[in-house]
Design a protein around this motif. Structure first.
Motif, PDB file in Angstrom:
ATOM      1  N   PHE A 149       0.851  -1.196   0.000  1.00  0.00           N
ATOM      2  CA  PHE A 149       0.000   0.000   0.000  1.00  0.00           C
ATOM      3  C   PHE A 149       0.882   1.240   0.000  1.00  0.00           C
ATOM      4  N   GLY A 180      -5.506  13.754   0.637  1.00  0.00           N
ATOM      5  CA  GLY A 180      -5.007  14.983   0.026  1.00  0.00           C
ATOM      6  C   GLY A 180      -6.046  16.074   0.111  1.00  0.00           C
ATOM      7  N   GLY A 210      10.104   9.577   6.197  1.00  0.00           N
ATOM      8  CA  GLY A 210      10.370   8.964   4.894  1.00  0.00           C
ATOM      9  C   GLY A 210      11.157   7.668   4.975  1.00  0.00           C
ATOM     10  N   ALA A 251      10.096  12.791  -3.226  1.00  0.00           N
ATOM     11  CA  ALA A 251       9.763  11.988  -2.038  1.00  0.00           C
ATOM     12  C   ALA A 251      10.840  10.930  -1.799  1.00  0.00           C
TER      13      ALA A 251
HETATM   14  P1  NAD Z   1       2.383  13.125   5.663  1.00  0.00           P
HETATM   15  O1  NAD Z   1       3.058  11.949   6.265  1.00  0.00           O
HETATM   16  O2  NAD Z   1       1.790  12.944   4.325  1.00  0.00           O
HETATM   17  O3  NAD Z   1       3.439  14.338   5.582  1.00  0.00           O
HETATM   18  C1  NAD Z   1       4.018  14.958   6.731  1.00  0.00           C
HETATM   19  C2  NAD Z   1       5.307  15.683   6.305  1.00  0.00           C
HETATM   20  O4  NAD Z   1       6.329  14.708   6.041  1.00  0.00           O
HETATM   21  C3  NAD Z   1       5.148  16.490   5.030  1.00  0.00           C
HETATM   22  O5  NAD Z   1       5.925  17.669   5.133  1.00  0.00           O
HETATM   23  C4  NAD Z   1       5.708  15.605   3.960  1.00  0.00           C
HETATM   24  O6  NAD Z   1       6.259  16.299   2.859  1.00  0.00           O
HETATM   25  C5  NAD Z   1       6.793  14.819   4.709  1.00  0.00           C
HETATM   26  N1  NAD Z   1       6.947  13.477   4.150  1.00  0.00           N
HETATM   27  C6  NAD Z   1       6.106  12.423   4.337  1.00  0.00           C
HETATM   28  N2  NAD Z   1       6.535  11.371   3.665  1.00  0.00           N
HETATM   29  C7  NAD Z   1       7.670  11.744   3.038  1.00  0.00           C
HETATM   30  C8  NAD Z   1       8.573  11.079   2.172  1.00  0.00           C
HETATM   31  N3  NAD Z   1       8.415   9.785   1.804  1.00  0.00           N
HETATM   32  N4  NAD Z   1       9.635  11.776   1.696  1.00  0.00           N
HETATM   33  C9  NAD Z   1       9.834  13.052   2.051  1.00  0.00           C
HETATM   34  N5  NAD Z   1       9.014  13.739   2.869  1.00  0.00           N
HETATM   35  C10 NAD Z   1       7.935  13.089   3.354  1.00  0.00           C
HETATM   36  O7  NAD Z   1       1.291  13.590   6.710  1.00  0.00           O
HETATM   37  P2  NAD Z   1       0.161  14.740   6.575  1.00  0.00           P
HETATM   38  O8  NAD Z   1       0.726  15.905   5.824  1.00  0.00           O
HETATM   39  O9  NAD Z   1      -0.337  14.928   7.953  1.00  0.00           O
HETATM   40  O10 NAD Z   1      -0.998  14.088   5.732  1.00  0.00           O
HETATM   41  C11 NAD Z   1      -1.175  14.258   4.329  1.00  0.00           C
HETATM   42  C12 NAD Z   1      -2.319  13.378   3.857  1.00  0.00           C
HETATM   43  O11 NAD Z   1      -1.969  12.009   4.041  1.00  0.00           O
HETATM   44  C13 NAD Z   1      -3.612  13.590   4.627  1.00  0.00           C
HETATM   45  O12 NAD Z   1      -4.688  13.494   3.730  1.00  0.00           O
HETATM   46  C14 NAD Z   1      -3.629  12.443   5.615  1.00  0.00           C
HETATM   47  O13 NAD Z   1      -4.929  12.094   6.032  1.00  0.00           O
HETATM   48  C15 NAD Z   1      -3.002  11.358   4.793  1.00  0.00           C
HETATM   49  N6  NAD Z   1      -2.365  10.263   5.560  1.00  0.00           N
HETATM   50  C16 NAD Z   1      -2.508   9.028   5.024  1.00  0.00           C
HETATM   51  C17 NAD Z   1      -1.890   7.946   5.643  1.00  0.00           C
HETATM   52  C18 NAD Z   1      -2.028   6.609   4.986  1.00  0.00           C
HETATM   53  O14 NAD Z   1      -2.248   6.542   3.785  1.00  0.00           O
HETATM   54  N7  NAD Z   1      -1.880   5.499   5.717  1.00  0.00           N
HETATM   55  C19 NAD Z   1      -1.119   8.132   6.789  1.00  0.00           C
HETATM   56  C20 NAD Z   1      -0.974   9.424   7.304  1.00  0.00           C
HETATM   57  C21 NAD Z   1      -1.607  10.503   6.664  1.00  0.00           C
END
Ligand code: NAD
Length: 370
Positions: free
Chosen positions: A73, A78, A265, A301
């Motif tokens: 997954f 977003g 990340g 990313a």
């Molecule tokens: P996020 O984890 O998406 O991002 C948080 C921060 O970490 C951001 O600044 C992002 O750029 C950075 N980041 C995250 N993963 C990264 C990577 N692989 N490489 C570099 N930087 C990275 O959390 P959020 O911003 O609170 O949530 C964004 C969306 O994702 C929301 O819609 C939320 O509901 C959803 N979300 C989904 C899941 C899932 O799919 N299981 C988990 C958490 C959040």
């Protein structure tokens, strides 16, 4: 060679498809160079599924997940779907999969790779070589227990309440997962509760002790109060091997352990269901980060959490320990060689994007396999 390992790939939204593309390249490499092949089906989940089918987790996706040996997954969600009604939010996609597949054990490793030892919030000596596995019960406990509510009492006082409740079977099955993992690791489980002040905690300790004595006497079991465990994680984290906790305590402790390791990340996870006859169990592997809308579409990313989730899948669902290690070692070597995505950038390192990081991991895999 026939491909008999069925894999459902759900890239999802935002950076999900970007990091998943790198995982698929690694799986292609495994097929070409290690004769480890998968029967891969791609499905829809999250906002992508909502746009295409009107539901964030359509029945076809659930059916495909049930038919697969493992689900890989990406991430969902977003700002585009911020105004969508609650039941159709992309995040409901992952909740439905967890529920329908009966995924009750959430596994989060807290692993500090040597090149990232400075990214931790703790001193390097405390975390160098850190390798903990947190097993969190994820379908029961206080987040689901009944009764729950907010009410006004006859005297006009308002009160809010939730119920921490676990059956013997719920505790025993997640304890078995923790003991089983400990057997493949350093042989120790720390079971966490508040048996000093909660009866449900006393019951948790009792059931874990019984499962241990009857089925896993070769594993070392210790019990620890949750508050002490939080303190010990911050003070002396290397004492732990596998930590077993309820939904609530596991939620808190796994976030604390994540902070010890540095970047979002870099952090993989797995969620497992019950073992069925023949040893098969439902399993979903995903990075713990979300869809990172702030960087989506820019190719920057970090794919490592997705690749490490893939390594967990190879190890846990398919018993491919050597292949899992290859991925982990390749990532460690790439980081050690000074390539970094923006989120883990360090002075003197070379900043690269998602696909260049993927290229470097593939090159390193080639070298390791030579
Ligand atoms: P996020 O984890 O998406 O991002 C948080 C921060 O970490 C951001 O600044 C992002 O750029 C950075 N980041 C995250 N993963 C990264 C990577 N692989 N490489 C570099 N930087 C990275 O959390 P959020 O911003 O609170 O949530 C964004 C969306 O994702 C929301 O819609 C939320 O509901 C959803 N979300 C989904 C899941 C899932 O799919 N299981 C988990 C958490 C959040």
């Amino acid at each position: 060679m026939p491909a008999n390992r069925k894999l459902l790939v759900l890239p999802g939204d935002g950076i999900g498809p970007e990091v998943m593309a790198e995982a698929l390249r690694v799986l292609d490499w495994m097929a070409a160079r290690r004769a480890v092949s998968f029967d891969v089906t791609e499905g829809l989940v999250g906002g992508a599924a909502l746009e295409a089918t009107g539901h964030p987790c359509p029945d076809e996706t659930v059916a495909a997940a049930k038919a697969a040996d493992a689900v890989l997954f990406g991430a969902v969600g977003g700002p585009k779907w911020d105004k969508v009604e609650f039941e159709r939010r992309p995040e409901i996609g992952i909740l439905r999969l967890r529920k329908d597949l009966g995924l009750f054990a959430n596994l989060r490793p807290a692993l500090v790779l040597d090149p990232l030892v400075d990214a931790s919030s703790l001193k390097p000596d405390l975390v160098r070589g850190l390798d903990i596995m947190i097993v969190r019960e994820s379908t029961g406990g206080i987040y689901f227990g009944e009764p729950r509510g907010i009410e006004t009492l006859p005297d006009g006082t308002r009160r809010g309440f939730d119920t921490e409740s676990y059956t013997e079977a719920e505790i025993a099955r997640v304890a078995r997962v923790a003991f089983g993992l400990a057997r493949q690791r350093r042989g120790k489980v720390t079971s966490v509760e508040k048996a000093n002040v909660m009866l449900s905690g006393r019951f948790w300790r009792q059931v874990v002790t019984e499962v241990h004595a009857a089925e896993f006497p070769d594993v070392t079991l210790e019990h620890m109060y949750a508050d002490n465990c939080a303190m010990q994680l911050a003070a002396r984290p290397k004492q732990f091997d596998v930590i077993l906790a309820s939904n609530l305590f596991g939620d808190l402790l796994s976030d604390l352990a994540a902070a010890l390791t540095g970047s979002l990340g870099m952090l993989p996870s797995a969620t497992l269901g019950a073992e069925q006859p023949g040893g098969r169990r439902a399993a979903l592997y995903e990075p713990i980060h979300g869809s990172a809308p702030d960087i989506a579409g820019r190719g920057i990313a970090n794919p490592c959490a997705m690749l490490l989730s893939t390594a967990m899948m190879l190890r846990i669902s398919f018993g491919l320990e050597a292949e899992a290690r290859l991925i982990e070692t390749a990532i460690e070597h790439v980081l050690g060689g000074g390539l970094r995505t923006a989120d883990i950038m360090a002075p003197g390192a070379a900043r690269v994007g998602t696909s260049v990081m993927g290229d470097a991991v593939l090159r390193e895999l080639e070298k390791l396999a030579a």
